[in-house]
Design a protein around this motif. Structure first.
Motif: not given
Length: 339
Positions: A164-165, A170-173, A200-201, A281-282
Protein backbone atom coordinates in the motif's frame (compact mmCIF):
# COMPACT_ATOMS: atom_id res chain seq x y z
CA UNK A 1 -35.22 4.00 -35.10
CA UNK A 2 -35.95 7.60 -34.04
CA UNK A 3 -38.50 6.29 -31.56
CA UNK A 4 -35.99 3.84 -30.09
CA UNK A 5 -33.34 6.54 -29.71
CA UNK A 6 -35.90 8.83 -28.09
CA UNK A 7 -36.87 6.11 -25.61
CA UNK A 8 -33.21 5.48 -24.75
CA UNK A 9 -32.51 9.17 -24.18
CA UNK A 10 -35.71 9.55 -22.16
CA UNK A 11 -34.83 6.59 -19.98
CA UNK A 12 -31.32 7.96 -19.46
CA UNK A 13 -32.63 11.39 -18.44
CA UNK A 14 -35.15 9.83 -16.05
CA UNK A 15 -32.37 7.78 -14.43
CA UNK A 16 -30.22 10.87 -13.95
CA UNK A 17 -33.09 12.87 -12.45
CA UNK A 18 -33.96 10.09 -10.00
CA UNK A 19 -30.31 9.69 -9.00
CA UNK A 20 -29.95 13.41 -8.37
CA UNK A 21 -33.16 13.60 -6.31
CA UNK A 22 -32.33 10.55 -4.20
CA UNK A 23 -28.77 11.66 -3.48
CA UNK A 24 -29.93 15.18 -2.64
CA UNK A 25 -32.70 14.09 -0.26
CA UNK A 26 -30.81 11.24 1.45
CA UNK A 27 -27.76 13.38 2.19
CA UNK A 28 -29.93 15.98 3.89
CA UNK A 29 -31.64 13.33 6.00
CA UNK A 30 -28.34 12.36 7.62
CA UNK A 31 -27.97 13.41 11.28
CA UNK A 32 -25.69 16.29 12.10
CA UNK A 33 -25.16 19.86 10.96
CA UNK A 34 -22.61 20.39 8.16
CA UNK A 35 -22.24 24.05 9.16
CA UNK A 36 -21.26 23.06 12.71
CA UNK A 37 -18.76 20.50 11.36
CA UNK A 38 -17.11 23.18 9.22
CA UNK A 39 -16.80 25.97 11.78
CA UNK A 40 -15.98 23.61 14.65
CA UNK A 41 -17.66 22.67 17.95
CA UNK A 42 -16.44 25.83 19.76
CA UNK A 43 -17.84 28.30 17.24
CA UNK A 44 -20.66 30.63 18.26
CA UNK A 45 -24.23 30.20 17.11
CA UNK A 46 -23.87 33.33 14.99
CA UNK A 47 -20.88 31.82 13.17
CA UNK A 48 -22.80 28.59 12.59
CA UNK A 49 -25.79 30.51 11.24
CA UNK A 50 -23.54 32.55 8.94
CA UNK A 51 -22.03 29.34 7.59
CA UNK A 52 -25.52 27.88 7.05
CA UNK A 53 -26.36 30.95 4.99
CA UNK A 54 -23.14 30.57 3.03
CA UNK A 55 -23.89 26.90 2.36
CA UNK A 56 -27.48 27.68 1.44
CA UNK A 57 -28.92 25.00 3.73
CA UNK A 58 -31.35 27.45 5.33
CA UNK A 59 -33.22 27.79 2.03
CA UNK A 60 -36.30 25.69 1.16
CA UNK A 61 -35.26 22.25 -0.07
CA UNK A 62 -36.75 22.81 -3.53
CA UNK A 63 -34.69 25.97 -3.93
CA UNK A 64 -31.57 24.11 -2.75
CA UNK A 65 -32.20 21.37 -5.32
CA UNK A 66 -32.72 23.88 -8.13
CA UNK A 67 -29.47 25.62 -7.21
CA UNK A 68 -27.68 22.26 -7.06
CA UNK A 69 -28.87 21.14 -10.51
CA UNK A 70 -28.30 24.54 -12.07
CA UNK A 71 -24.77 24.69 -10.71
CA UNK A 72 -23.97 21.17 -11.89
CA UNK A 73 -25.18 21.82 -15.43
CA UNK A 74 -23.19 25.06 -15.66
CA UNK A 75 -20.00 23.58 -14.22
CA UNK A 76 -20.34 25.38 -10.86
CA UNK A 77 -19.99 22.31 -8.66
CA UNK A 78 -19.46 24.17 -5.43
CA UNK A 79 -16.71 24.21 -2.82
CA UNK A 80 -15.45 21.19 -0.90
CA UNK A 81 -14.84 22.30 2.68
CA UNK A 82 -13.30 18.94 3.62
CA UNK A 83 -10.62 19.43 0.94
CA UNK A 84 -10.34 23.22 0.88
CA UNK A 85 -10.79 23.48 -2.89
CA UNK A 86 -13.45 23.62 -5.59
CA UNK A 87 -15.23 20.31 -6.15
CA UNK A 88 -14.31 20.36 -9.84
CA UNK A 89 -10.62 20.80 -8.95
CA UNK A 90 -10.69 17.97 -6.41
CA UNK A 91 -12.37 15.56 -8.80
CA UNK A 92 -10.11 16.47 -11.72
CA UNK A 93 -7.07 15.79 -9.51
CA UNK A 94 -8.29 12.49 -8.06
CA UNK A 95 -10.37 10.94 -10.85
CA UNK A 96 -7.42 9.96 -13.13
CA UNK A 97 -6.04 7.65 -10.40
CA UNK A 98 -9.42 5.94 -10.06
CA UNK A 99 -9.81 5.65 -13.83
CA UNK A 100 -6.38 4.09 -14.24
CA UNK A 101 -7.05 1.52 -11.53
CA UNK A 102 -10.49 0.71 -12.95
CA UNK A 103 -9.16 0.30 -16.50
CA UNK A 104 -6.42 -2.12 -15.45
CA UNK A 105 -8.86 -4.05 -13.26
CA UNK A 106 -11.23 -4.26 -16.22
CA UNK A 107 -8.48 -5.51 -18.55
CA UNK A 108 -7.49 -8.13 -15.98
CA UNK A 109 -11.11 -9.26 -15.52
CA UNK A 110 -11.94 -9.51 -19.23
CA UNK A 111 -8.65 -10.97 -20.48
CA UNK A 112 -8.33 -13.38 -17.56
CA UNK A 113 -11.93 -14.55 -17.86
CA UNK A 114 -11.60 -15.02 -21.62
CA UNK A 115 -8.51 -17.21 -21.24
CA UNK A 116 -9.93 -19.32 -18.42
CA UNK A 117 -13.35 -19.77 -20.02
CA UNK A 118 -11.86 -20.65 -23.42
CA UNK A 119 -9.51 -23.26 -21.98
CA UNK A 120 -12.24 -24.66 -19.75
CA UNK A 121 -14.72 -25.15 -22.60
CA UNK A 122 -12.06 -26.46 -25.00
CA UNK A 123 -10.45 -28.95 -22.59
CA UNK A 124 -13.69 -29.74 -20.72
CA UNK A 125 -13.50 -32.40 -17.93
CA UNK A 126 -11.15 -31.26 -15.14
CA UNK A 127 -10.56 -27.79 -16.59
CA UNK A 128 -14.28 -26.98 -16.57
CA UNK A 129 -14.59 -28.10 -12.95
CA UNK A 130 -11.54 -26.11 -11.91
CA UNK A 131 -12.75 -22.92 -13.60
CA UNK A 132 -16.16 -23.28 -11.98
CA UNK A 133 -14.57 -23.69 -8.56
CA UNK A 134 -12.30 -20.69 -9.06
CA UNK A 135 -15.25 -18.58 -10.23
CA UNK A 136 -17.32 -19.51 -7.18
CA UNK A 137 -14.42 -18.67 -4.89
CA UNK A 138 -13.93 -15.34 -6.67
CA UNK A 139 -17.61 -14.42 -6.36
CA UNK A 140 -17.65 -15.27 -2.66
CA UNK A 141 -14.43 -13.47 -1.70
CA UNK A 142 -14.77 -9.91 -0.34
CA UNK A 143 -12.47 -7.61 -2.35
CA UNK A 144 -10.99 -5.90 0.73
CA UNK A 145 -10.12 -9.29 2.30
CA UNK A 146 -8.50 -10.42 -0.94
CA UNK A 147 -6.55 -7.16 -1.01
CA UNK A 148 -5.16 -7.81 2.47
CA UNK A 149 -4.20 -11.38 1.53
CA UNK A 150 -2.43 -10.19 -1.63
CA UNK A 151 -0.50 -7.57 0.34
CA UNK A 152 0.51 -10.13 2.97
CA UNK A 153 1.63 -12.76 0.44
CA UNK A 154 3.22 -10.75 -2.38
CA UNK A 155 4.33 -7.52 -0.65
CA UNK A 156 5.14 -8.47 2.94
CA UNK A 157 6.31 -12.09 2.71
CA UNK A 158 7.56 -12.51 -0.87
CA UNK A 159 8.49 -8.87 -1.42
CA UNK A 160 8.01 -9.16 -5.18
CA UNK A 161 5.39 -6.42 -5.52
CA UNK A 162 4.83 -3.09 -3.76
CA UNK A 163 2.22 -2.92 -1.04
CA UNK A 164 0.00 0.00 0.00
CA UNK A 165 2.29 2.74 -1.29
CA UNK A 166 -0.06 4.60 -3.63
CA UNK A 167 0.66 4.92 -7.33
CA UNK A 168 4.46 5.22 -7.27
CA UNK A 169 7.41 4.52 -5.02
CA UNK A 170 8.22 7.38 -2.66
CA UNK A 171 11.55 8.11 -4.36
CA UNK A 172 10.02 8.60 -7.83
CA UNK A 173 8.41 11.78 -9.14
CA UNK A 174 5.22 11.53 -11.20
CA UNK A 175 5.61 11.86 -14.98
CA UNK A 176 4.70 15.17 -16.69
CA UNK A 177 0.93 15.57 -16.61
CA UNK A 178 -0.83 14.83 -19.89
CA UNK A 179 -3.72 12.47 -19.13
CA UNK A 180 -3.27 11.98 -15.38
CA UNK A 181 -2.76 8.25 -15.95
CA UNK A 182 0.79 7.54 -14.81
CA UNK A 183 1.32 4.61 -17.17
CA UNK A 184 0.25 6.59 -20.23
CA UNK A 185 2.08 9.75 -19.21
CA UNK A 186 5.28 7.81 -18.44
CA UNK A 187 5.04 6.07 -21.80
CA UNK A 188 4.57 9.38 -23.60
CA UNK A 189 7.56 10.82 -21.73
CA UNK A 190 9.67 7.74 -22.52
CA UNK A 191 10.37 7.19 -18.81
CA UNK A 192 10.55 3.40 -18.56
CA UNK A 193 11.55 3.49 -14.88
CA UNK A 194 8.36 5.30 -13.87
CA UNK A 195 6.32 3.16 -16.28
CA UNK A 196 7.55 -0.12 -14.78
CA UNK A 197 7.08 1.18 -11.23
CA UNK A 198 3.55 2.41 -11.96
CA UNK A 199 2.66 -0.94 -13.52
CA UNK A 200 4.05 -2.79 -10.50
CA UNK A 201 1.92 -0.67 -8.16
CA UNK A 202 -1.18 -1.45 -10.23
CA UNK A 203 -0.89 -5.24 -10.12
CA UNK A 204 -2.25 -6.02 -6.67
CA UNK A 205 -5.03 -3.40 -6.47
CA UNK A 206 -6.18 -4.23 -10.01
CA UNK A 207 -6.41 -7.93 -9.16
CA UNK A 208 -8.24 -7.23 -5.91
CA UNK A 209 -10.70 -4.87 -7.61
CA UNK A 210 -11.21 -7.04 -10.69
CA UNK A 211 -11.54 -10.42 -8.95
CA UNK A 212 -15.33 -10.41 -8.61
CA UNK A 213 -15.96 -9.19 -12.19
CA UNK A 214 -13.44 -11.79 -13.39
CA UNK A 215 -15.34 -14.56 -11.63
CA UNK A 216 -18.66 -13.34 -13.02
CA UNK A 217 -17.29 -13.16 -16.56
CA UNK A 218 -15.76 -16.64 -16.29
CA UNK A 219 -19.18 -18.11 -15.55
CA UNK A 220 -20.88 -15.98 -18.21
CA UNK A 221 -18.32 -16.71 -20.96
CA UNK A 222 -18.21 -20.41 -20.11
CA UNK A 223 -21.99 -20.71 -20.35
CA UNK A 224 -22.07 -18.70 -23.61
CA UNK A 225 -19.32 -20.79 -25.21
CA UNK A 226 -21.02 -24.05 -24.22
CA UNK A 227 -24.26 -22.81 -25.84
CA UNK A 228 -22.47 -21.83 -29.06
CA UNK A 229 -20.58 -25.14 -29.21
CA UNK A 230 -23.90 -26.96 -29.56
CA UNK A 231 -24.99 -24.79 -32.52
CA UNK A 232 -25.28 -26.38 -35.98
CA UNK A 233 -22.93 -23.91 -37.68
CA UNK A 234 -20.03 -25.15 -35.53
CA UNK A 235 -20.58 -28.65 -36.94
CA UNK A 236 -20.56 -27.18 -40.46
CA UNK A 237 -17.29 -25.37 -39.77
CA UNK A 238 -15.69 -28.57 -38.49
CA UNK A 239 -16.95 -30.50 -41.53
CA UNK A 240 -15.05 -28.08 -43.80
CA UNK A 241 -11.75 -29.29 -42.38
CA UNK A 242 -11.15 -26.67 -39.70
CA UNK A 243 -9.25 -27.92 -36.69
CA UNK A 244 -11.10 -28.13 -33.39
CA UNK A 245 -8.93 -25.35 -31.88
CA UNK A 246 -9.39 -23.07 -34.91
CA UNK A 247 -13.16 -23.58 -34.94
CA UNK A 248 -13.33 -22.94 -31.22
CA UNK A 249 -11.27 -19.73 -31.13
CA UNK A 250 -12.50 -18.19 -34.38
CA UNK A 251 -16.19 -19.07 -34.22
CA UNK A 252 -17.24 -20.25 -30.75
CA UNK A 253 -15.36 -17.59 -28.78
CA UNK A 254 -16.30 -14.80 -31.21
CA UNK A 255 -20.01 -15.52 -31.01
CA UNK A 256 -19.90 -16.08 -27.24
CA UNK A 257 -18.42 -12.61 -26.76
CA UNK A 258 -21.44 -10.79 -28.19
CA UNK A 259 -23.74 -11.26 -25.17
CA UNK A 260 -20.85 -10.26 -22.92
CA UNK A 261 -20.45 -6.78 -24.37
CA UNK A 262 -23.42 -5.37 -22.48
CA UNK A 263 -22.13 -6.76 -19.20
CA UNK A 264 -18.70 -5.32 -19.95
CA UNK A 265 -19.98 -1.76 -20.05
CA UNK A 266 -21.75 -2.11 -16.72
CA UNK A 267 -18.71 -3.79 -15.16
CA UNK A 268 -16.39 -0.96 -16.23
CA UNK A 269 -18.79 1.64 -14.82
CA UNK A 270 -19.00 -0.33 -11.57
CA UNK A 271 -15.22 -0.55 -11.27
CA UNK A 272 -14.90 3.21 -11.70
CA UNK A 273 -17.51 4.04 -9.08
CA UNK A 274 -16.98 1.31 -6.47
CA UNK A 275 -13.24 1.23 -5.79
CA UNK A 276 -13.52 2.95 -2.40
CA UNK A 277 -12.40 0.02 -0.21
CA UNK A 278 -9.55 -0.97 -2.51
CA UNK A 279 -8.29 2.61 -2.65
CA UNK A 280 -8.37 2.82 1.12
CA UNK A 281 -6.52 -0.49 1.49
CA UNK A 282 -3.75 0.35 -0.98
CA UNK A 283 -3.46 4.04 -0.03
CA UNK A 284 -4.51 4.83 -3.59
CA UNK A 285 -5.04 8.59 -4.07
CA UNK A 286 -8.26 8.28 -6.03
CA UNK A 287 -11.74 9.65 -5.67
CA UNK A 288 -12.69 6.96 -3.14
CA UNK A 289 -10.79 8.48 -0.24
CA UNK A 290 -12.22 11.91 -1.00
CA UNK A 291 -15.71 10.42 -1.02
CA UNK A 292 -15.23 8.74 2.36
CA UNK A 293 -14.00 11.99 3.90
CA UNK A 294 -16.90 13.87 2.31
CA UNK A 295 -19.46 11.48 3.79
CA UNK A 296 -17.86 11.62 7.24
CA UNK A 297 -17.85 15.43 7.22
CA UNK A 298 -21.20 15.82 5.45
CA UNK A 299 -19.49 17.59 2.58
CA UNK A 300 -22.59 17.75 0.38
CA UNK A 301 -20.76 19.27 -2.59
CA UNK A 302 -18.29 16.45 -3.22
CA UNK A 303 -20.72 13.60 -2.42
CA UNK A 304 -23.59 14.92 -4.55
CA UNK A 305 -21.35 15.53 -7.55
CA UNK A 306 -19.77 12.07 -7.24
CA UNK A 307 -23.17 10.37 -7.12
CA UNK A 308 -24.43 12.29 -10.14
CA UNK A 309 -21.21 11.64 -12.06
CA UNK A 310 -21.58 7.95 -11.23
CA UNK A 311 -25.09 8.02 -12.68
CA UNK A 312 -23.73 9.69 -15.82
CA UNK A 313 -21.05 7.00 -16.10
CA UNK A 314 -23.58 4.18 -15.79
CA UNK A 315 -25.98 5.73 -18.29
CA UNK A 316 -23.16 6.53 -20.71
CA UNK A 317 -21.75 3.00 -20.42
CA UNK A 318 -25.14 1.50 -21.22
CA UNK A 319 -25.65 3.74 -24.25
CA UNK A 320 -22.14 3.08 -25.59
CA UNK A 321 -22.40 -0.69 -25.14
CA UNK A 322 -25.78 -0.73 -26.92
CA UNK A 323 -24.19 1.15 -29.81
CA UNK A 324 -21.17 -1.18 -29.95
CA UNK A 325 -23.37 -4.27 -29.75
CA UNK A 326 -25.43 -3.02 -32.68
CA UNK A 327 -22.27 -2.40 -34.72
CA UNK A 328 -20.75 -5.84 -34.15
CA UNK A 329 -23.95 -7.89 -34.29
CA UNK A 330 -25.72 -7.55 -37.68
CA UNK A 331 -28.67 -9.62 -36.44
CA UNK A 332 -29.51 -7.03 -33.80
CA UNK A 333 -29.17 -4.21 -36.32
CA UNK A 334 -31.57 -5.88 -38.76
CA UNK A 335 -34.00 -6.72 -35.97
CA UNK A 336 -34.13 -3.11 -34.74
CA UNK A 337 -34.49 -1.76 -38.28
CA UNK A 338 -37.43 -4.08 -38.81
CA UNK A 339 -39.01 -2.94 -35.54
Amino acid sequence: MIKRIGLQIGGALLTLVLASVLSFVILRMLPGDPARLIVGPLASDAAVEAMRVQLGVEQPIFQQYASYIGGFLTGQWGFSYSNGADVATVISMRLPATLELAIFAFVFAVAGALVVATLATYLRSWAAGLSKTLALVGLGTPPFWLALVLILVFAVNAGVLPGPEGRLSRWLAPPPFVTGLYTIDALLAGDLVVLSDALAHLVLPAIALGAVPWAFLVRLLTANQLDVMSASFVVVVRSKGKSRWSAHTRHVVHNALLPTITSGGVILATLITSSVLIEQTFDWPGIGRVLVEGIQRQDFGIVQVFILLSAFIYVGANLVTDFILELVDPRLRVQRQGA
